[in-house]
Design a protein around this motif. Structure first.
Motif, PDB file in Angstrom:
ATOM      1  N   GLU A   7      55.144  29.155   1.813  1.00 38.86           N
ATOM      2  CA  GLU A   7      53.846  29.003   2.491  1.00 38.86           C
ATOM      3  C   GLU A   7      52.696  29.318   1.540  1.00 38.86           C
ATOM      4  N   HIS A   8      52.872  30.336   0.745  1.00 45.46           N
ATOM      5  CA  HIS A   8      51.833  30.735  -0.203  1.00 45.46           C
ATOM      6  C   HIS A   8      51.564  29.599  -1.202  1.00 45.46           C
ATOM      7  N   THR A   9      52.621  29.026  -1.732  1.00 40.35           N
ATOM      8  CA  THR A   9      52.476  27.913  -2.675  1.00 40.35           C
ATOM      9  C   THR A   9      51.773  26.733  -2.005  1.00 40.35           C
ATOM     10  N   LEU A  10      52.170  26.428  -0.769  1.00 39.22           N
ATOM     11  CA  LEU A  10      51.581  25.297  -0.049  1.00 39.22           C
ATOM     12  C   LEU A  10      50.104  25.519   0.267  1.00 39.22           C
ATOM     13  N   ILE A  11      49.744  26.720   0.695  1.00 44.65           N
ATOM     14  CA  ILE A  11      48.343  26.964   1.065  1.00 44.65           C
ATOM     15  C   ILE A  11      47.449  26.931  -0.169  1.00 44.65           C
ATOM     16  N   ILE A  12      47.951  27.385  -1.293  1.00 46.81           N
ATOM     17  CA  ILE A  12      47.170  27.305  -2.530  1.00 46.81           C
ATOM     18  C   ILE A  12      46.976  25.837  -2.920  1.00 46.81           C
ATOM     19  N   SER A  13      48.036  25.039  -2.784  1.00 49.08           N
ATOM     20  CA  SER A  13      47.917  23.609  -3.085  1.00 49.08           C
ATOM     21  C   SER A  13      46.936  22.930  -2.141  1.00 49.08           C
ATOM     22  N   LEU A  14      46.990  23.275  -0.864  1.00 53.49           N
ATOM     23  CA  LEU A  14      46.065  22.688   0.107  1.00 53.49           C
ATOM     24  C   LEU A  14      44.630  23.070  -0.221  1.00 53.49           C
ATOM     25  N   ARG A  15      44.420  24.313  -0.568  1.00 51.62           N
ATOM     26  CA  ARG A  15      43.074  24.771  -0.924  1.00 51.62           C
ATOM     27  C   ARG A  15      42.536  23.994  -2.126  1.00 51.62           C
ATOM     28  N   GLU A  16      43.386  23.726  -3.105  1.00 53.04           N
ATOM     29  CA  GLU A  16      42.976  22.950  -4.279  1.00 53.04           C
ATOM     30  C   GLU A  16      42.611  21.515  -3.887  1.00 53.04           C
ATOM     31  N   VAL A  17      43.398  20.915  -2.992  1.00 54.97           N
ATOM     32  CA  VAL A  17      43.105  19.560  -2.521  1.00 54.97           C
ATOM     33  C   VAL A  17      41.770  19.548  -1.770  1.00 54.97           C
ATOM     34  N   LEU A  18      41.531  20.560  -0.946  1.00 61.90           N
ATOM     35  CA  LEU A  18      40.271  20.641  -0.203  1.00 61.90           C
ATOM     36  C   LEU A  18      39.079  20.796  -1.139  1.00 61.90           C
ATOM     37  N   LEU A  19      39.251  21.541  -2.202  1.00 62.19           N
ATOM     38  CA  LEU A  19      38.175  21.675  -3.189  1.00 62.19           C
ATOM     39  C   LEU A  19      37.905  20.349  -3.892  1.00 62.19           C
ATOM     40  N   GLN A  20      38.973  19.628  -4.244  1.00 59.41           N
ATOM     41  CA  GLN A  20      38.804  18.300  -4.846  1.00 59.41           C
ATOM     42  C   GLN A  20      38.104  17.360  -3.875  1.00 59.41           C
ATOM     43  N   GLU A  21      38.516  17.414  -2.615  1.00 56.03           N
ATOM     44  CA  GLU A  21      37.892  16.583  -1.584  1.00 56.03           C
ATOM     45  C   GLU A  21      36.399  16.903  -1.479  1.00 56.03           C
ATOM     46  N   GLN A  22      36.071  18.176  -1.489  1.00 60.94           N
ATOM     47  CA  GLN A  22      34.672  18.583  -1.390  1.00 60.94           C
ATOM     48  C   GLN A  22      33.857  18.056  -2.572  1.00 60.94           C
ATOM     49  N   ALA A  28      29.739  11.765  -3.443  1.00 57.80           N
ATOM     50  CA  ALA A  28      29.786  10.503  -2.682  1.00 57.80           C
ATOM     51  C   ALA A  28      30.742   9.504  -3.335  1.00 57.80           C
ATOM     52  N   ASP A  29      31.824  10.005  -3.898  1.00 55.60           N
ATOM     53  CA  ASP A  29      32.845   9.164  -4.530  1.00 55.60           C
ATOM     54  C   ASP A  29      33.952   8.917  -3.504  1.00 55.60           C
ATOM     55  N   ILE A  30      33.621   8.137  -2.498  1.00 50.09           N
ATOM     56  CA  ILE A  30      34.473   7.940  -1.334  1.00 50.09           C
ATOM     57  C   ILE A  30      35.776   7.220  -1.682  1.00 50.09           C
ATOM     58  N   ASP A  31      35.756   6.351  -2.676  1.00 47.62           N
ATOM     59  CA  ASP A  31      36.934   5.555  -3.021  1.00 47.62           C
ATOM     60  C   ASP A  31      38.135   6.409  -3.435  1.00 47.62           C
ATOM     61  N   LYS A  32      37.887   7.592  -3.947  1.00 47.79           N
ATOM     62  CA  LYS A  32      38.978   8.443  -4.426  1.00 47.79           C
ATOM     63  C   LYS A  32      39.518   9.388  -3.352  1.00 47.79           C
ATOM     64  N   LEU A  33      38.995   9.300  -2.121  1.00 54.43           N
ATOM     65  CA  LEU A  33      39.411  10.216  -1.064  1.00 54.43           C
ATOM     66  C   LEU A  33      40.765   9.870  -0.449  1.00 54.43           C
ATOM     67  N   ASP A  34      41.132   8.599  -0.410  1.00 56.37           N
ATOM     68  CA  ASP A  34      42.380   8.200   0.254  1.00 56.37           C
ATOM     69  C   ASP A  34      43.613   8.941  -0.250  1.00 56.37           C
ATOM     70  N   PRO A  35      43.833   9.005  -1.564  1.00 54.01           N
ATOM     71  CA  PRO A  35      45.026   9.737  -2.019  1.00 54.01           C
ATOM     72  C   PRO A  35      44.983  11.220  -1.633  1.00 54.01           C
ATOM     73  N   LEU A  36      43.791  11.803  -1.648  1.00 49.65           N
ATOM     74  CA  LEU A  36      43.674  13.217  -1.276  1.00 49.65           C
ATOM     75  C   LEU A  36      43.955  13.416   0.206  1.00 49.65           C
ATOM     76  N   THR A  37      43.512  12.478   1.018  1.00 51.49           N
ATOM     77  CA  THR A  37      43.754  12.577   2.456  1.00 51.49           C
ATOM     78  C   THR A  37      45.242  12.524   2.743  1.00 51.49           C
ATOM     79  N   SER A  38      45.945  11.645   2.056  1.00 52.43           N
ATOM     80  CA  SER A  38      47.400  11.555   2.226  1.00 52.43           C
ATOM     81  C   SER A  38      48.077  12.846   1.782  1.00 52.43           C
ATOM     82  N   ARG A  39      47.655  13.358   0.639  1.00 52.88           N
ATOM     83  CA  ARG A  39      48.254  14.601   0.123  1.00 52.88           C
ATOM     84  C   ARG A  39      47.964  15.774   1.056  1.00 52.88           C
ATOM     85  N   LYS A  40      46.756  15.809   1.579  1.00 52.83           N
ATOM     86  CA  LYS A  40      46.375  16.880   2.509  1.00 52.83           C
ATOM     87  C   LYS A  40      47.273  16.837   3.747  1.00 52.83           C
ATOM     88  N   ALA A  41      47.496  15.656   4.292  1.00 47.70           N
ATOM     89  CA  ALA A  41      48.354  15.510   5.473  1.00 47.70           C
ATOM     90  C   ALA A  41      49.777  15.957   5.171  1.00 47.70           C
TER      91      ALA A  41
END
Length: 148
Positions: A7-22, A28-41
């Motif tokens: 869980e610790h490893t996963l939450i750290i990875s999720l936090r990193e994805v959320l920071l990239q998304e932010q 406003a680089d919307i085109d690169k969000l799709d892969p992050l959205t999939s990874r986040k899910a």
């Protein structure tokens, strides 16, 4: 503890994805969000499975499912390192929730901006124009087509 480390490893990875998304949302680089959205899910799904596994293990050991059960298990069986890991999971989870909330606000801001731009492109209806009958008339312009 194996489940908690996962869980610790996963939450750290999720936090990193959320920071990239932010960062992408701010830029406003919307085109690169799709892969992050999939990874986040994927990460959220894995986290749910891992948390369920931890809850089952706690229940099998006679403890309540959830945070209260984990705290009780740690008090009875956990080392100081285990307790630190658990509290870091909780801290990382709170930070991830806040990042997700902020990202949602950024998405809404971007959506409002896009909707405003689309609204500006739509023709504005004329109001206050009256027809021969004295009723409000909408002006519809028609361009005739003449074949010659």
């Amino acid at each position: 503890m194996h489940s908690l480390k996962a869980e610790h490893t996963l939450i750290i990875s999720l936090r990193e994805v959320l920071l990239q998304e932010q960062n992408l949302l701010v830029a406003a680089d919307i085109d690169k969000l799709d892969p992050l959205t999939s990874r986040k899910a994927e990460l959220i799904n894995e986290m749910a499975l891992t948390a369920n596994q931890r809850h089952r293990s706690l229940a099998a050991a006679g403890f309540a499912r959830g945070e209260a059960g984990m705290e009780a298990w740690l008090a009875a069986h956990g080392s100081d390192a285990d307790k630190l890991l658990w509290h870091d999971v909780l801290d990382q989870t709170r930070e991830a929730k806040e990042l997700n909330r902020l990202n949602g606000m950024l998405i809404n801001r971007q959506l409002n901006h896009t909707q405003g731009a689309l609204q500006a492109l739509r023709p504005q209806a004329q109001t206050g124009v009256y027809g021969p009958s004295g009723r409000t008339a909408t002006s519809t312009f028609s361009r005739g087509f003449v074949a010659g």
